[in-house]
Scaffold this motif. Sequence first.
Motif, PDB file in Angstrom:
ATOM      1  N   ARG A 243       0.723  -0.583   0.115  1.00 26.60           N
ATOM      2  CA  ARG A 243       0.117   0.442   0.244  1.00 26.60           C
ATOM      3  C   ARG A 243       0.633   1.029  -0.169  1.00 26.60           C
ATOM      4  O   ARG A 243       1.732   1.181   0.100  1.00 26.60           O
ATOM      5  N   ARG A 246       0.390   6.391   3.286  1.00 25.92           N
ATOM      6  CA  ARG A 246      -0.946   7.213   2.818  1.00 25.92           C
ATOM      7  C   ARG A 246      -2.082   6.548   3.690  1.00 25.92           C
ATOM      8  O   ARG A 246      -2.837   5.488   3.799  1.00 25.92           O
ATOM      9  N   THR A 247      -3.177   7.197   4.760  1.00 22.07           N
ATOM     10  CA  THR A 247      -3.904   6.732   5.399  1.00 22.07           C
ATOM     11  C   THR A 247      -5.521   6.754   3.755  1.00 22.07           C
ATOM     12  O   THR A 247      -6.189   6.131   5.158  1.00 22.07           O
ATOM     13  N   ASP A 248      -6.050   7.507   3.426  1.00 24.24           N
ATOM     14  CA  ASP A 248      -6.198   7.639   2.526  1.00 24.24           C
ATOM     15  C   ASP A 248      -6.443   6.084   1.345  1.00 24.24           C
ATOM     16  O   ASP A 248      -7.119   6.288   0.227  1.00 24.24           O
ATOM     17  N   SER A 249      -5.675   5.515   1.609  1.00 24.03           N
ATOM     18  CA  SER A 249      -4.714   4.311  -0.173  1.00 24.03           C
ATOM     19  C   SER A 249      -5.051   2.815   0.550  1.00 24.03           C
ATOM     20  O   SER A 249      -5.233   2.493   1.642  1.00 24.03           O
ATOM     21  N   PRO A 250      -6.064   1.927  -0.232  1.00 19.33           N
ATOM     22  CA  PRO A 250      -6.376   1.015   0.087  1.00 19.33           C
ATOM     23  C   PRO A 250      -5.017  -0.020  -0.062  1.00 19.33           C
ATOM     24  O   PRO A 250      -4.482   0.272  -0.859  1.00 19.33           O
TER      25      PRO A 250
END
Lengths: 315, 495
Positions: A243, A246-250
């Motif tokens: 992944r 980043r926090t918004d990355s799946p």
Amino acid sequence: MISEQKIRAFLFYLGVFIFLAGLPFILSFAVGYKFDPHKFKFTKTGIIVIKTQPANASVYLNNALLRDKTPLTINELLPAKYNLKIELDKYYSWAREVEVEKGKVSRLEKIILFPLRPHIKQLNKERLSSFWIDATDNNIYYVNQDDSSIYTSNLEGENYKQVAPFIAITPPPVKFRLSPDKQKLLYFNKHQVAISSLTRRRDAASQEEPFILNYPGEGLADVFWHSDSYHLIIISDRKIQAREARTDSPAVDLVNLSRKNSDVFFDTDTDTLYFTDYQQAGDGNIYNNLYKIELNTKTFLLQNLIGTKDKEDEQ
Amino acid sequence: MNNSLKIKRLLEILPGAISWGTLTLLIALAIWQPLACAIFVIIFEFYWIIRTLYLTTLLAMAHRKLYSQKNRDWLADCLKVDPVRGCAKYHLIIFPVYKEGLDILRPSLEALRQSRYPKQKMVVVMAFEERNPNARQAAATLEAEFRDDFFGYLSTFHPDGIPGETRTKGANATWAAKQAKEFLFAKNIPYEEVIVSCFDADTCVDKEYFSCLTYHFLTNPKPHQASYQPIPVYNNNVWYAPSFARLVEISSSFCQMIDGMRVERFVTFSSHSMSFKTLVDIDYWPVNMISDDSIVYWKAYLFYNGDYRVIPLYITVSMDVAYSSSFFRTISIQYKQKRRWAWGVENVPFVIGSFLNNNGTPFLKKLRRSYHLLESHVTWAIWAVIITLIAPLPILLHRSFFNQVSIGYNLPKITGMLLNFTAITSFAWIILSRLTLPKRPADVKWGKNIIMIMEWVIVPVVILILGSTPALDAQTRLLLGKYMEFNPTEKTRKK
């Protein structure tokens, strides 16, 4: 008056005599022969070569103190077993029985004398929760959970300074990993991965805030930086994922593992992940295999490298 | 190919084959039998140290003789030997010239003019090559300056392309000698009364040289059965030459002095003198071989069936250190000069081949001379390679093996100890080199003295590059049948 030719002839034959008489002595010395007065014959001898760290230690050979100190070479020793003792003030002594063989050199060149009271130096200047050493850059990273900061210094504790905020995770992190570009630090426990930026961005007034990636249901075994310092390779009990950091990355599942606690090694130079996993074979048995995934290409290749060594019965 | 050509070819191959065979064998031993190689290295180094000490002692003895005769009045001694005919011998002095300029030639003639021996007994021949476009003008200039100082002064111009000749110094000198013969004949001077000296163009003789030469000629019971060899020193420009070039030439002088002490193996080299009668009898210098200076000796040796020798003259003739303004050009010049000297290995097929057809010379004498000749060339080519390159090979290639055995530990110690002895000889050579050095020119700083002492540190490298390598090069060319052409050495003198 002696003629010049006679002097020359004398010098010539003297040279021949010295050569013929001296050669056996030189050759016998070279191959290690010594005249043994007790047996009245030439005996092939051996050599002990001693080097210590630190040097200048006293050497006892069969309890007799030798004149020279380390490093030293003891020549012309008759083949036998010798008790060797090395002493240096304020250091533990070293002792061993050494066998000297004829024509051979016994090399004791890796002797470390450990100090009786080693010098201990405190390196941190603030309170310390844990630390991480980057040997390639000769830096120490200190984590102080009290003021939520990461500090750095050189290996002597000098140039101690705060470099990044630290975000607390519970339980405390089990491992720290510096990104290949030395810009980010990740640390993780069983269920959380935290990432702190170590540098200020040019276009930002303040440092990038640390953030946490949560893995509530999974037990994290290890987390690696990809060589691009942007992707993470996450090893959990049952999966290998990739992944973006980043926090918004799946996360992308690369492998579903058949076993817990796989042995894993990630080579950052080639972005290759090596891991072990179970596989059931046609004979019904389960084998432990070693695999590798190359993560530097668009198509990840899963290769079976080596057949199992550990044959296990199907449960 | 007939038998004699086959034998000649085999003898051409022999020195190179021995040298390369020895080196190859030692390298093979270092790879596959390191212990045997290490033992050989110890034996060779021990032999070499003793040999060096022995030769250095001879060198010191030669120096002692040189200095004991330094201020000797040879002319007076000639007259003591024969008050009537002490100064009656004629001297024919030939300077083969190719491209050397007036700055080189003029001092050589000036040195002759300063000679104490009567100039009315000297015939000077400046032997130019006709193919040199500047030859006529240089000849005219020198003639105008020097022709009236001597009994005879000839300028000869050796034509290019005479059948059977190659472009060698010997061909030029032979042409000049034949011209001089006609001159002497015209003047009614018998050849027996003439001593001929063939000098390199840059040779400056000592003012006593011809008196010393005449004395030895007069006192020799067989004066026509000898060559007379002065000590060549390279003092003309020694203070200005680069270190390595100076070291090579000093070493060459020393080797000559050492060889002068070993008269049974002494052969003429560079500038030397001999009976003109003998020269005519042996049909002059070789006209198709480069090493004319030594071949002329062997021709005379064979002519007299081994009853011919070289008498060392303990008097110097000074020549130029070969160098150029650029470092690499100087290395190139030096290398080519040393290779030309080493091409003296062509003596091996000439001498041994001639011995096979010579029944007059005693067999043992032929055997001994053949061995000395072959040994000197092979040793010249390989000794520095063995000591500097092959000696460390066994330990370098088999470090782990030698770490475990006594000889591996003792070999470097023995080598170091033995080579320390060479430091003693080097020290002796430094002192002796100082003794032969001319006075420091005013434009050379005092500090050069220090440099000239310190430069001896680079001797091993210099000997490897400008000693063994050109010798191996020359032997390899002879082995392969790639014959060398004469390549005159470029000389530079600070004006």
